[in-house]
Enzyme design. Sequence first.
Site, PDB file in Angstrom:
ATOM      1  N   GLY A  91      85.602  56.925  88.335  1.00  0.00           N
ATOM      2  CA  GLY A  91      85.627  55.410  88.533  1.00  0.00           C
ATOM      3  C   GLY A  91      84.522  54.653  88.268  1.00  0.00           C
ATOM      4  N   ALA A  92      83.379  55.327  88.562  1.00  0.00           N
ATOM      5  CA  ALA A  92      82.105  54.443  88.336  1.00  0.00           C
ATOM      6  C   ALA A  92      82.002  53.786  86.876  1.00  0.00           C
ATOM      7  CB  ALA A  92      80.850  55.514  88.704  1.00  0.00           C
ATOM      8  N   GLY A 113      66.401  33.529 115.351  1.00  0.00           N
ATOM      9  CA  GLY A 113      67.448  32.673 116.041  1.00  0.00           C
ATOM     10  C   GLY A 113      68.299  32.609 114.809  1.00  0.00           C
ATOM     11  N   GLY A 114      69.423  31.479 115.190  1.00  0.00           N
ATOM     12  CA  GLY A 114      70.319  30.919 114.132  1.00  0.00           C
ATOM     13  C   GLY A 114      69.505  30.420 112.879  1.00  0.00           C
TER      14      GLY A 114
HETATM   15  C1  HXC Z   1      59.477  23.094 120.313  1.00  0.00           C
HETATM   16  C2  HXC Z   1      57.790  24.840 119.779  1.00  0.00           C
HETATM   17  C3  HXC Z   1      58.775  25.818 119.654  1.00  0.00           C
HETATM   18  C4  HXC Z   1      60.173  25.384 119.644  1.00  0.00           C
HETATM   19  C5  HXC Z   1      56.978  26.686 119.182  1.00  0.00           C
HETATM   20  N1  HXC Z   1      56.631  25.697 119.391  1.00  0.00           N
HETATM   21  N2  HXC Z   1      58.334  26.897 119.031  1.00  0.00           N
HETATM   22  N3  HXC Z   1      58.131  23.448 120.077  1.00  0.00           N
HETATM   23  N4  HXC Z   1      60.468  24.030 120.061  1.00  0.00           N
HETATM   24  N5  HXC Z   1      61.276  26.141 119.248  1.00  0.00           N
HETATM   25  C6  HXC Z   1      55.458  24.894 119.516  1.00  0.00           C
HETATM   26  C7  HXC Z   1      54.630  25.474 120.708  1.00  0.00           C
HETATM   27  O1  HXC Z   1      54.891  24.908 121.984  1.00  0.00           O
HETATM   28  C8  HXC Z   1      53.287  25.041 120.567  1.00  0.00           C
HETATM   29  O2  HXC Z   1      52.912  23.790 120.742  1.00  0.00           O
HETATM   30  C9  HXC Z   1      53.410  25.391 118.822  1.00  0.00           C
HETATM   31  O3  HXC Z   1      54.567  25.358 118.550  1.00  0.00           O
HETATM   32  C10 HXC Z   1      52.832  26.907 118.396  1.00  0.00           C
HETATM   33  O4  HXC Z   1      53.622  27.586 119.219  1.00  0.00           O
HETATM   34  P1  HXC Z   1      52.658  29.080 119.905  1.00  0.00           P
HETATM   35  O5  HXC Z   1      53.771  29.629 120.806  1.00  0.00           O
HETATM   36  O6  HXC Z   1      51.456  28.553 120.313  1.00  0.00           O
HETATM   37  O7  HXC Z   1      52.533  29.901 118.409  1.00  0.00           O
HETATM   38  P2  HXC Z   1      52.761  31.532 118.383  1.00  0.00           P
HETATM   39  O8  HXC Z   1      51.977  32.119 119.490  1.00  0.00           O
HETATM   40  O9  HXC Z   1      52.266  31.778 116.927  1.00  0.00           O
HETATM   41  O10 HXC Z   1      54.009  31.799 118.651  1.00  0.00           O
HETATM   42  C11 HXC Z   1      55.254  31.374 117.580  1.00  0.00           C
HETATM   43  C12 HXC Z   1      56.383  31.500 118.035  1.00  0.00           C
HETATM   44  C13 HXC Z   1      56.769  31.037 119.467  1.00  0.00           C
HETATM   45  C14 HXC Z   1      56.911  32.946 118.319  1.00  0.00           C
HETATM   46  C15 HXC Z   1      57.592  31.025 117.169  1.00  0.00           C
HETATM   47  O11 HXC Z   1      56.147  29.830 119.636  1.00  0.00           O
HETATM   48  C16 HXC Z   1      58.062  30.984 120.074  1.00  0.00           C
HETATM   49  O12 HXC Z   1      58.612  32.138 120.480  1.00  0.00           O
HETATM   50  N6  HXC Z   1      58.719  29.894 120.000  1.00  0.00           N
HETATM   51  C17 HXC Z   1      60.175  29.821 120.415  1.00  0.00           C
HETATM   52  C18 HXC Z   1      61.262  30.298 119.527  1.00  0.00           C
HETATM   53  C19 HXC Z   1      62.406  30.201 120.048  1.00  0.00           C
HETATM   54  O13 HXC Z   1      63.007  30.943 120.939  1.00  0.00           O
HETATM   55  N7  HXC Z   1      63.109  29.212 119.451  1.00  0.00           N
HETATM   56  C20 HXC Z   1      64.473  28.903 119.521  1.00  0.00           C
HETATM   57  C21 HXC Z   1      65.366  29.907 118.774  1.00  0.00           C
HETATM   58  S1  HXC Z   1      67.040  29.636 118.814  1.00  0.00           S
HETATM   59  P3  HXC Z   1      51.247  23.510 120.923  1.00  0.00           P
HETATM   60  O14 HXC Z   1      51.603  22.208 121.329  1.00  0.00           O
HETATM   61  O15 HXC Z   1      50.939  24.428 122.009  1.00  0.00           O
HETATM   62  O16 HXC Z   1      50.657  23.737 119.779  1.00  0.00           O
HETATM   63  C22 HXC Z   1      67.286  28.998 117.540  1.00  0.00           C
HETATM   64  C23 HXC Z   1      68.684  28.364 117.584  1.00  0.00           C
HETATM   65  C24 HXC Z   1      68.959  27.866 116.091  1.00  0.00           C
HETATM   66  O17 HXC Z   1      66.535  28.316 116.753  1.00  0.00           O
HETATM   67  C25 HXC Z   1      70.622  27.781 115.977  1.00  0.00           C
HETATM   68  C26 HXC Z   1      70.989  27.328 115.031  1.00  0.00           C
HETATM   69  C27 HXC Z   1      72.430  27.334 114.922  1.00  0.00           C
END
Ligand code: HXC
Length: 523
Positions: free
Chosen positions: A417-418, A182-183
């Site tokens: 040019g290079a 993501g971001g």
């Molecule tokens: C809160 C999160 C989290 C998040 C993971 N966890 N991502 N908690 N916010 N964004 C937590 C899970 O609930 C879990 O908690 C632990 O972290 C491990 O995650 P798992 O899913 O069990 O691990 P894994 O299978 O290895 O998968 C990792 C992952 C997946 C691929 C990163 O967790 C995932 O898809 N997370 C969401 C990613 C996402 O969409 N993020 C937002 C992106 S947008 P427990 O308690 O079970 O251990 C963004 C915008 C930024 O970031 C903008 C900036 C401008």
Amino acid sequence: MYSKVTWIGGLKILEDIKRNLEERRELARRGGGEKRIAAQHAKGKLTARERIDLLLDDDSFEEFDMFVKHRSTEFGMQNDRPSGDGVVTGWGTIHGRQIYVFSQDFTVFGGSLSETHAKKICKIMDMAIRNKAPIIGINDSGGARIQEGVASLAGYAEVFQRNVLASGVVPQISLIMGPCAGGAVYSPAMTDFIFMVKDTSYMFVTGPEVVKTVTNEIVSAEELGGATTHTTKSSVADCAYENDMVTIAETRRFMNFLPANNRSKSPIFPFHDDINRVEISLDTLIPDNPNTPYDMKELILKLSDDGDFFEIQENFAKNILIGFIRLEGRTIGVVANQPLVLAGCLDIDSSKKAARFVRFCDAFEIPILTLVDVPGFLPGTGQEHNGVIKHGAKLLFAYGEATVPKVTLITRKAYGGAYDVMASKHLRGDFNYAWPTAEIAVMGSKGAVEILYKSDQNDPKKTLKQIAEYEEKFANPFIAAERGFIDDIIVPRNSRRRIARAFTSLRGKDLKNPWKKHDNIPL
Ligand code: HXC
């Protein structure tokens, strides 16, 4: 005076405070708990603290904000407030030199970024800018903390803003050691160098699921944004390594090439290599046939102290080589055409790759050595339609604005040019050397004859004679040397000494561009 009873009581209170402090510290050090740490290890990944331990010199880490907790109350978060909030921050040293570091802890809410997590990162970034020391960010995070919504997005933007302010002030290095999606990718993207770990790290703006929904493409996370993809196709990342340990070891080696900030020089390292070393094999590096390729990396290794070359973007745009060497123990940035790939032509990718590197060197006062064997820009609709004019101009611009010492050596071709682009005398090259094998001309002899003697095309004998004449006249370094565009024609075997002496003579160089708010490089 204290009575004995009071003194013993005071000691006990002190003991209690110390025990309490140690218990709190221990709790923070445990991160997300043993189960999650084991899961991290099972994936072949180290924890945030193990990474810092390996990265920094022994016992040098001073941690900040170990007791910081998030303030979120949504989704039952008020009952789950681990100390440190998913990121370990602080400073320490690498080979005795100060470094600020943050390391996201995937065992705590997946290393996701909350408001307070962002504040911790911002604090050390602010300190790094103020104290003029590099920042290394270790990224292993699920992105924005979902439970915090816009507060988390705001946190990212605060980090982004600091990446911009730190850019060109202190070196910023990103290690991607897990998810970065993501971001969140835009913070590392604004840093100077990105190193990734193969198979366990990835970076993408939208993940495989979203890609599938929107474009119907089925792609794995590795294929979409793994280390191989980003070091061979997208060039988002600069280097990819086998595992966490190798990545960290290489980062320590890499930091030895960099200065602490834009006002200080790179460290001087002891070297065990005679600066007057004569390298006879270089006399025969250039093949007899001007169209036969040779490996420019051999020249880089033979010039550098102890054959040490830290190559960057080794597997992207291989027609140009970039990286750091040392001469007399001092860091030099190297840009070199690679005749082994696309005959060393400049194209869109190689121009962008080299331009960014030249700008980094210039921003951090690292002198630049340019090794030239370039037959020109790569022709074709693919290049023209994708903007080789604009992208080629990036490299020209970068060299033209650079005020650091610039030493250039033309080994063979420097056409069209290079020739101008590759740190020529006309772009304020300080020392422009050529080997006797150099050919400095508008173009290669065959192309030139085809244009000059169009009407004689059906007479091969005449054409061969014309080519020979053209080569005799132009395929050498002397015409450029007559005009002073080449300062000297040097014997290949003496190149290390001549180049090192040139850089030594430039240590006091003082050149400034006219005042401006900033330039407008063709982005
Ligand atoms: C809160 C999160 C989290 C998040 C993971 N966890 N991502 N908690 N916010 N964004 C937590 C899970 O609930 C879990 O908690 C632990 O972290 C491990 O995650 P798992 O899913 O069990 O691990 P894994 O299978 O290895 O998968 C990792 C992952 C997946 C691929 C990163 O967790 C995932 O898809 N997370 C969401 C990613 C996402 O969409 N993020 C937002 C992106 S947008 P427990 O308690 O079970 O251990 C963004 C915008 C930024 O970031 C903008 C900036 C401008």
